[in-house]
Design a protein around this motif. Structure first.
Motif, PDB file in Angstrom:
ATOM      1  N   PRO A   4       4.354   8.973   1.131  1.00 46.77           N
ATOM      2  CA  PRO A   4       3.750   7.836   1.826  1.00 46.77           C
ATOM      3  C   PRO A   4       4.608   6.574   1.731  1.00 46.77           C
ATOM      4  CG  PRO A   4       2.074   9.006   0.577  1.00 46.77           C
ATOM      5  CD  PRO A   4       3.395   9.599   0.191  1.00 46.77           C
ATOM      6  N   GLU A   5       5.276   6.400   0.591  1.00 47.82           N
ATOM      7  CA  GLU A   5       6.132   5.224   0.431  1.00 47.82           C
ATOM      8  C   GLU A   5       7.279   5.225   1.432  1.00 47.82           C
ATOM      9  OE1 GLU A   5       4.316   6.240  -3.572  1.00 47.82           O
ATOM     10  OE2 GLU A   5       5.241   7.359  -1.935  1.00 47.82           O
ATOM     11  N   GLU A   6       7.926   6.383   1.599  1.00 54.16           N
ATOM     12  CA  GLU A   6       9.032   6.486   2.551  1.00 54.16           C
ATOM     13  C   GLU A   6       8.536   6.270   3.975  1.00 54.16           C
ATOM     14  OE1 GLU A   6      12.469   9.686   4.008  1.00 54.16           O
ATOM     15  OE2 GLU A   6      11.250  10.111   2.230  1.00 54.16           O
ATOM     16  N   SER A   7       7.398   6.846   4.290  1.00 53.05           N
ATOM     17  CA  SER A   7       6.824   6.672   5.620  1.00 53.05           C
ATOM     18  C   SER A   7       6.519   5.205   5.893  1.00 53.05           C
ATOM     19  CB  SER A   7       5.553   7.506   5.759  1.00 53.05           C
ATOM     20  OG  SER A   7       4.915   7.266   7.004  1.00 53.05           O
ATOM     21  N   TYR A  52       5.878  13.693   8.757  1.00 49.94           N
ATOM     22  CA  TYR A  52       5.017  14.675   8.101  1.00 49.94           C
ATOM     23  C   TYR A  52       4.896  14.229   6.644  1.00 49.94           C
ATOM     24  CZ  TYR A  52       3.172  19.295   6.766  1.00 49.94           C
ATOM     25  OH  TYR A  52       2.386  20.316   6.302  1.00 49.94           O
ATOM     26  N   VAL A  53       3.792  13.552   6.347  1.00 44.00           N
ATOM     27  CA  VAL A  53       3.677  12.793   5.103  1.00 44.00           C
ATOM     28  C   VAL A  53       2.776  13.504   4.101  1.00 44.00           C
ATOM     29  CG1 VAL A  53       3.172  10.517   4.132  1.00 44.00           C
ATOM     30  CG2 VAL A  53       3.927  10.710   6.505  1.00 44.00           C
ATOM     31  N   GLN A  54       3.149  13.397   2.840  1.00 43.72           N
ATOM     32  CA  GLN A  54       2.409  14.045   1.752  1.00 43.72           C
ATOM     33  C   GLN A  54       1.126  13.278   1.439  1.00 43.72           C
ATOM     34  OE1 GLN A  54       5.631  13.629  -0.930  1.00 43.72           O
ATOM     35  NE2 GLN A  54       6.719  15.457  -0.236  1.00 43.72           N
ATOM     36  N   THR A  55       0.090  13.533   2.253  1.00 43.50           N
ATOM     37  CA  THR A  55      -1.197  12.873   2.074  1.00 43.50           C
ATOM     38  C   THR A  55      -2.308  13.908   2.002  1.00 43.50           C
ATOM     39  OG1 THR A  55      -1.635  12.687   4.449  1.00 43.50           O
ATOM     40  CG2 THR A  55      -0.408  10.877   3.417  1.00 43.50           C
ATOM     41  N   VAL A  90      -3.933  -6.889   9.240  1.00 42.75           N
ATOM     42  CA  VAL A  90      -5.187  -6.148   9.126  1.00 42.75           C
ATOM     43  C   VAL A  90      -4.845  -4.669   9.277  1.00 42.75           C
ATOM     44  CG1 VAL A  90      -7.439  -5.690  10.169  1.00 42.75           C
ATOM     45  CG2 VAL A  90      -6.588  -8.046   9.999  1.00 42.75           C
ATOM     46  N   ILE A  91      -5.222  -3.869   8.289  1.00 44.40           N
ATOM     47  CA  ILE A  91      -4.854  -2.455   8.256  1.00 44.40           C
ATOM     48  C   ILE A  91      -6.114  -1.613   8.099  1.00 44.40           C
ATOM     49  CG2 ILE A  91      -3.471  -0.681   7.105  1.00 44.40           C
ATOM     50  CD1 ILE A  91      -1.761  -2.987   5.922  1.00 44.40           C
ATOM     51  N   THR A  92      -6.382  -0.727   9.058  1.00 45.48           N
ATOM     52  CA  THR A  92      -7.526   0.167   8.923  1.00 45.48           C
ATOM     53  C   THR A  92      -7.115   1.425   8.155  1.00 45.48           C
ATOM     54  OG1 THR A  92      -7.171   1.405  10.993  1.00 45.48           O
ATOM     55  CG2 THR A  92      -8.410  -0.663  11.146  1.00 45.48           C
ATOM     56  N   GLY A  93      -8.094   2.075   7.537  1.00 43.92           N
ATOM     57  CA  GLY A  93      -7.776   3.250   6.725  1.00 43.92           C
ATOM     58  C   GLY A  93      -6.849   2.901   5.587  1.00 43.92           C
ATOM     59  N   ALA A  94      -7.082   1.736   4.966  1.00 37.39           N
ATOM     60  CA  ALA A  94      -6.125   1.191   3.998  1.00 37.39           C
ATOM     61  C   ALA A  94      -6.397   1.607   2.565  1.00 37.39           C
ATOM     62  CB  ALA A  94      -6.130  -0.344   4.089  1.00 37.39           C
ATOM     63  N   ASN A  95      -7.411   2.414   2.327  1.00 34.44           N
ATOM     64  CA  ASN A  95      -7.791   2.714   0.948  1.00 34.44           C
ATOM     65  C   ASN A  95      -6.945   3.791   0.283  1.00 34.44           C
ATOM     66  OD1 ASN A  95      -9.080   4.445   2.855  1.00 34.44           O
ATOM     67  ND2 ASN A  95     -10.477   5.167   1.268  1.00 34.44           N
ATOM     68  N   ARG A  96      -6.155   4.545   1.069  1.00 33.88           N
ATOM     69  CA  ARG A  96      -5.333   5.591   0.471  1.00 33.88           C
ATOM     70  C   ARG A  96      -4.202   5.975   1.432  1.00 33.88           C
ATOM     71  NH1 ARG A  96     -10.244   9.548   1.395  1.00 33.88           N
ATOM     72  NH2 ARG A  96      -9.592  10.664   3.263  1.00 33.88           N
ATOM     73  N   GLY A  97      -3.298   6.830   0.934  1.00 35.73           N
ATOM     74  CA  GLY A  97      -2.248   7.393   1.774  1.00 35.73           C
ATOM     75  C   GLY A  97      -1.340   6.365   2.413  1.00 35.73           C
ATOM     76  N   ILE A  98      -1.037   6.595   3.672  1.00 31.09           N
ATOM     77  CA  ILE A  98      -0.113   5.721   4.406  1.00 31.09           C
ATOM     78  C   ILE A  98      -0.657   4.306   4.499  1.00 31.09           C
ATOM     79  CG2 ILE A  98       1.012   5.337   6.637  1.00 31.09           C
ATOM     80  CD1 ILE A  98       0.858   8.422   7.025  1.00 31.09           C
ATOM     81  N   GLY A  99      -1.956   4.180   4.764  1.00 37.66           N
ATOM     82  CA  GLY A  99      -2.552   2.850   4.876  1.00 37.66           C
ATOM     83  C   GLY A  99      -2.403   2.048   3.607  1.00 37.66           C
ATOM     84  N   HIS A 153       9.234   7.478  16.192  1.00 38.87           N
ATOM     85  CA  HIS A 153       9.137   8.133  14.895  1.00 38.87           C
ATOM     86  C   HIS A 153       9.431   7.070  13.831  1.00 38.87           C
ATOM     87  CE1 HIS A 153      10.035  10.862  11.583  1.00 38.87           C
ATOM     88  NE2 HIS A 153       9.753  11.926  12.334  1.00 38.87           N
ATOM     89  N   SER A 154       8.877   7.244  12.634  1.00 39.86           N
ATOM     90  CA  SER A 154       9.139   6.271  11.570  1.00 39.86           C
ATOM     91  C   SER A 154      10.611   6.228  11.166  1.00 39.86           C
ATOM     92  CB  SER A 154       8.286   6.585  10.338  1.00 39.86           C
ATOM     93  OG  SER A 154       8.581   7.869   9.821  1.00 39.86           O
ATOM     94  N   ASN A 155      11.385   7.243  11.553  1.00 39.20           N
ATOM     95  CA  ASN A 155      12.828   7.211  11.266  1.00 39.20           C
ATOM     96  C   ASN A 155      13.607   6.420  12.316  1.00 39.20           C
ATOM     97  OD1 ASN A 155      13.069   8.890  13.517  1.00 39.20           O
ATOM     98  ND2 ASN A 155      13.529  10.743  12.338  1.00 39.20           N
ATOM     99  N   GLY A 156      12.898   5.832  13.284  1.00 38.23           N
ATOM    100  CA  GLY A 156      13.529   5.004  14.307  1.00 38.23           C
ATOM    101  C   GLY A 156      13.792   5.715  15.619  1.00 38.23           C
ATOM    102  N   GLU A 157      13.632   7.038  15.649  1.00 37.18           N
ATOM    103  CA  GLU A 157      13.877   7.811  16.867  1.00 37.18           C
ATOM    104  C   GLU A 157      12.786   7.531  17.900  1.00 37.18           C
ATOM    105  OE1 GLU A 157      13.659  12.560  18.191  1.00 37.18           O
ATOM    106  OE2 GLU A 157      13.485  11.962  16.076  1.00 37.18           O
ATOM    107  N   GLU A 158      13.191   7.346  19.167  1.00 34.51           N
ATOM    108  CA  GLU A 158      12.201   7.212  20.230  1.00 34.51           C
ATOM    109  C   GLU A 158      11.733   8.598  20.642  1.00 34.51           C
ATOM    110  OE1 GLU A 158      11.272   4.626  24.252  1.00 34.51           O
ATOM    111  OE2 GLU A 158      13.258   4.532  23.321  1.00 34.51           O
ATOM    112  N   LEU A 159      10.431   8.773  20.738  1.00 36.10           N
ATOM    113  CA  LEU A 159       9.851  10.088  21.024  1.00 36.10           C
ATOM    114  C   LEU A 159       9.458  10.214  22.483  1.00 36.10           C
ATOM    115  CD1 LEU A 159       7.602  10.413  17.841  1.00 36.10           C
ATOM    116  CD2 LEU A 159       9.741  11.637  18.315  1.00 36.10           C
ATOM    117  N   PRO A 160       9.483  11.436  23.016  1.00 34.93           N
ATOM    118  CA  PRO A 160       9.087  11.648  24.419  1.00 34.93           C
ATOM    119  C   PRO A 160       7.568  11.659  24.546  1.00 34.93           C
ATOM    120  CG  PRO A 160       9.612  13.749  23.398  1.00 34.93           C
ATOM    121  CD  PRO A 160       9.925  12.696  22.375  1.00 34.93           C
ATOM    122  N   TRP A 161       7.110  11.281  25.736  1.00 34.43           N
ATOM    123  CA  TRP A 161       5.664  11.291  25.952  1.00 34.43           C
ATOM    124  C   TRP A 161       5.156  12.711  26.152  1.00 34.43           C
ATOM    125  CZ3 TRP A 161       3.578   6.951  24.601  1.00 34.43           C
ATOM    126  CH2 TRP A 161       4.255   5.756  24.779  1.00 34.43           C
TER     127      TRP A 161
END
Length: 223
Positions: free
Chosen positions: A191-194, A177-180, A8-17, A215-223
């Motif tokens: 969006p495809e790469e993301s 930082y996605v081209q949306t 189930v995906i919200t905001g699925a009509n465009r972009g990343i979703g 991060h979508s590149n696999g990096e763990e981010l700090p809080w």
């Protein structure tokens, strides 16, 4: 009950979703796209589209819950989001409230409402932002957006703890930082790469690393 996995995906009509919907449909999942306004692209991809859903309204949550009654949900992706700018000297409190409603409260409400339908081994992915990281903030500004994503991160961490006994893992994922449309198509990755990166993070999400901020590149981010 079908063995086909359900996303189930919200905001699925465009972009990343939309790209996430396309990815999981291609992988053989039953994709249920949730949005305020449908699109031809989503209709061609999803097994089911639940449109007319305002995630900030009680009626919208009720519509979603009613449409998903009896459905097993293997993956919930809280992707719907809003970006508005608030800089010091021109902060709009109504904008701050709206950002909190869309980016933080709505994903929590949806997760709470649908959690009983997520079986052991199921997952929740909250699409957040590294702008919600307090440690990573070195440029200031964006008061409402930053605060709403920080709140979402806090909610997601608590969900990870509270849903662990149920066998459900939760992650907070920064898409890059996605081209949306949200950033006027000025991002650095498509969006495809993301979507590919986000799906890889979701794949490695488990109860052992539940509650992580990646991060979508696999990096763990700090809080």
């Amino acid at each position: 009950m079908s063995d086909q996995q359900v996303a189930v995906i919200t905001g699925a009509n465009r972009g990343i979703g939309l790209e996430l919907a396309r990815h999981y449909a291609r992988e053989g999942w039953r994709v249920i796209g949730v949005c305020r306004s449908g699109s031809e692209e989503l209709a061609a991809i999803a097994s089911q589209v639940i449109d007319g859903v305002d995630v900030t309204a009680d009626s919208g949550i009720e519509r979603l819950v009613d449409a998903l009654a009896g459905e097993r949900i293997d993956l919930l992706i809280n992707n719907a989001g809003l970006l508005q700018d608030n800089q010091l000297g021109s902060i709009d409190l109504d904008s701050l409230r709206t950002l909190m409603e869309v980016n933080a409260y709505a994903p929590l409400r949806i997760a709470e409402a649908l959690a009983p339908q997520i079986p052991a081994g199921g997952k929740i992915a909250n699409i957040t932002s590294r702008m919600g990281s307090i440690a990573d903030n070195d440029s200031g500004g964006r008061y409402g957006y930053r605060a709403s994503k920080a709140a979402l991160n806090a909610f997601g961490k608590s969900l990870a703890i509270d849903l662990k006994p149920q066998g459900v893992a939760v992650a907070q994922l920064h898409p890059g930082y996605v081209q949306t449309r949200m950033v006027s198509f000025g991002g650095l990755i498509s969006p495809e790469e993301s979507a590919r990166g986000l799906a890889a993070c979701i794949e490695r999400l488990s109860l052992e690393n539940s509650g992580s901020f990646w991060h979508s590149n696999g990096e763990e981010l700090p809080w």
